[in-house]
Design a protein around this motif. Structure first.
Motif, mmCIF file in Angstrom:
data_model
loop_
_atom_site.group_PDB
_atom_site.id
_atom_site.type_symbol
_atom_site.label_atom_id
_atom_site.label_comp_id
_atom_site.label_asym_id
_atom_site.label_seq_id
_atom_site.Cartn_x
_atom_site.Cartn_y
_atom_site.Cartn_z
ATOM 1 N N ALA A 139 63.649 45.427 78.529
ATOM 2 C CA ALA A 139 62.401 45.668 78.328
ATOM 3 C C ALA A 139 62.695 47.239 77.670
ATOM 4 O O ALA A 139 61.317 47.644 76.698
ATOM 5 C CB ALA A 139 61.514 45.727 79.627
ATOM 6 N N THR A 173 63.178 46.541 74.199
ATOM 7 C CA THR A 173 61.769 46.354 73.718
ATOM 8 C C THR A 173 61.322 47.309 73.553
ATOM 9 O O THR A 173 60.530 47.781 72.121
ATOM 10 C CB THR A 173 61.447 44.783 74.293
ATOM 11 N N GLY A 174 60.969 48.292 74.313
ATOM 12 C CA GLY A 174 60.114 49.452 73.910
ATOM 13 C C GLY A 174 60.765 49.980 72.973
ATOM 14 O O GLY A 174 59.832 51.085 72.190
ATOM 15 N N LYS A 188 59.764 48.797 69.683
ATOM 16 C CA LYS A 188 57.976 48.648 69.114
ATOM 17 C C LYS A 188 58.227 50.334 69.165
ATOM 18 O O LYS A 188 56.973 50.246 68.098
ATOM 19 C CB LYS A 188 57.454 48.494 71.044
ATOM 20 N N ASP A 203 58.841 40.112 70.165
ATOM 21 C CA ASP A 203 58.258 41.313 71.628
ATOM 22 C C ASP A 203 58.035 42.307 70.748
ATOM 23 O O ASP A 203 57.002 43.350 70.873
ATOM 24 C CB ASP A 203 58.795 41.493 72.696
ATOM 25 N N THR A 212 62.046 46.629 91.632
ATOM 26 C CA THR A 212 61.593 45.988 89.950
ATOM 27 C C THR A 212 61.570 44.016 90.172
ATOM 28 O O THR A 212 62.795 44.352 90.249
ATOM 29 C CB THR A 212 62.666 46.873 89.314
ATOM 30 N N THR A 234 62.372 42.070 88.433
ATOM 31 C CA THR A 234 63.262 41.415 87.471
ATOM 32 C C THR A 234 63.964 40.423 88.284
ATOM 33 O O THR A 234 63.429 39.680 88.968
ATOM 34 C CB THR A 234 64.907 42.145 87.419
ATOM 35 N N THR A 294 56.761 46.953 87.640
ATOM 36 C CA THR A 294 57.575 45.725 86.167
ATOM 37 C C THR A 294 58.585 46.047 85.810
ATOM 38 O O THR A 294 58.672 47.742 85.867
ATOM 39 C CB THR A 294 56.161 44.955 85.765
ATOM 40 N N GLU A 312 58.670 46.812 82.684
ATOM 41 C CA GLU A 312 57.999 47.670 80.983
ATOM 42 C C GLU A 312 57.506 48.649 81.897
ATOM 43 O O GLU A 312 57.808 49.690 81.358
ATOM 44 C CB GLU A 312 56.516 46.814 80.812
ATOM 45 N N GLU A 313 57.095 48.644 83.320
ATOM 46 C CA GLU A 313 56.509 49.788 83.830
ATOM 47 C C GLU A 313 58.253 51.043 83.766
ATOM 48 O O GLU A 313 57.714 52.401 83.092
ATOM 49 C CB GLU A 313 56.400 49.823 85.636
ATOM 50 N N ALA A 327 60.249 50.811 81.535
ATOM 51 C CA ALA A 327 60.820 50.771 80.130
ATOM 52 C C ALA A 327 59.902 52.032 80.014
ATOM 53 O O ALA A 327 60.744 52.788 79.496
ATOM 54 C CB ALA A 327 61.015 49.859 79.444
ATOM 55 N N ALA A 328 58.986 51.687 80.029
ATOM 56 C CA ALA A 328 58.116 53.392 79.739
ATOM 57 C C ALA A 328 58.459 54.922 79.775
ATOM 58 O O ALA A 328 58.363 55.479 79.026
ATOM 59 C CB ALA A 328 56.398 53.028 80.064
#
Length: 264
Positions: free
Chosen positions: A22, A25-26, A29, A54, A187, A189, A229, A231-232, A234-235
């Motif tokens: 994640a 990916t972040g 992006k 992604d 998390t 995972t 998550t 992604e949270e 990763a942010a």
């Protein structure tokens, strides 16, 4: 806020799944050219396919290396001599009664969870310092502060990362290189999902019900009321890697759902 990492190169360890993928990916992006690192070619290849889909970019690459060994770290640094962003996400965990944790298991956890970051930080920080810009992160855990009785060895290694990160940040003071830890809480995972499924089967509940039971019984201070998550998590990592986070260093950045009982 628009985070732009165009022209930056990033290495994310333990990034074939979960939080590591994640984060990779972040970063992709946001424009970074990302290197995924894992122990098997098949897992690295699978991660690259997902990352390219992604992330919407085709410049992600992979390196196969066992970073729990000095030889594996050397293989990675030979393949990727420099990086602008290093996220030390690699880590292992597992429940074990304290009195059953022998020296070999202690050493395995130490080599994978701590020494992998020591070796890579020692290498990549030099180039970042010389160039006057860099971001180093260590993915720790709320278990660094709330040592879990069922995984003392894990908690101890995550506490060590806190000290490592703070010390390296001080060594790089004023250089333009920031060093921080990211502290996730529970998390969702792949490993956590599998663990909840196993516990749910034992107790005759659904995996979703098991997550709630796990939080109530093992992390009662959690304020989020659910697993985060990847992604949270990763942010926060992507922000800490950004130019906007230039004044944040030597810090423990929590994305723990309020699990840690402190406002400091």
């Amino acid at each position: 806020m628009k985070i732009d990492l165009s022209g930056k190169s990033a290495i994310v360890t333990g990034s074939t799944g979960g939080i590591g993928l994640a984060i990779a990916t972040g970063l992709s992006k946001a424009g970074a050219a990302v290197t995924v690192v894992g122990r098997s070619q098949a897992r690295v290849d699978e991660a690259l396919v997902k990352l390219r889909q992604d992330g919407g970019r085709d410049d992600a690459t992979g390196v196969v290396a066992d970073l729990g060994t000095a030889e594996g770290a050397a293989a990675l640094t030979a393949a990727r001599p420099d990086a602008d962003i290093l996220v030390n996400n690699l880590g292992i965990y597992g429940a074990r009664e304290f009195f059953d944790i022998d020296d070999a298991l202690w050493d395995e956890f130490w080599q994978v969870n701590v020494m992998s970051g020591v070796r890579l930080g020692r290498h990549y920080a030099r180039g970042m310092r010389d160039r006057g810009w860099g971001r180093i992160q260590f993915v720790s855990s709320e278990s660094a502060l709330n040592i879990p009785t069922e995984m003392v060895h894990y908690g101890v290694t995550k506490s060590a990362l806190q000290g490592l990160s703070r010390g390296l940040a001080k060594a790089l003071a004023g250089s333009g290189v920031t060093v921080n830890t990211i502290l996730p809480g529970p998390t969702r995972t792949e490993g956590a999902v599998d663990m909840m499924a196993g516990l749910a089967a034992e107790r005759g509940v659904t995996p979703q019900e098991m997550e709630a039971l796990f939080l109530a019984e093992n992390r009662p201070s959690n304020l989020l009321g659910r697993f985060a998550t990847p992604e949270e998590v990763a942010a926060l990592s992507v922000y800490a890697a950004s130019p906007q986070a230039s004044a944040t260093t030597g810090s423990a950045l929590r994305v723990d759902g309020g699990t840690v009982e402190t406002i400091a």
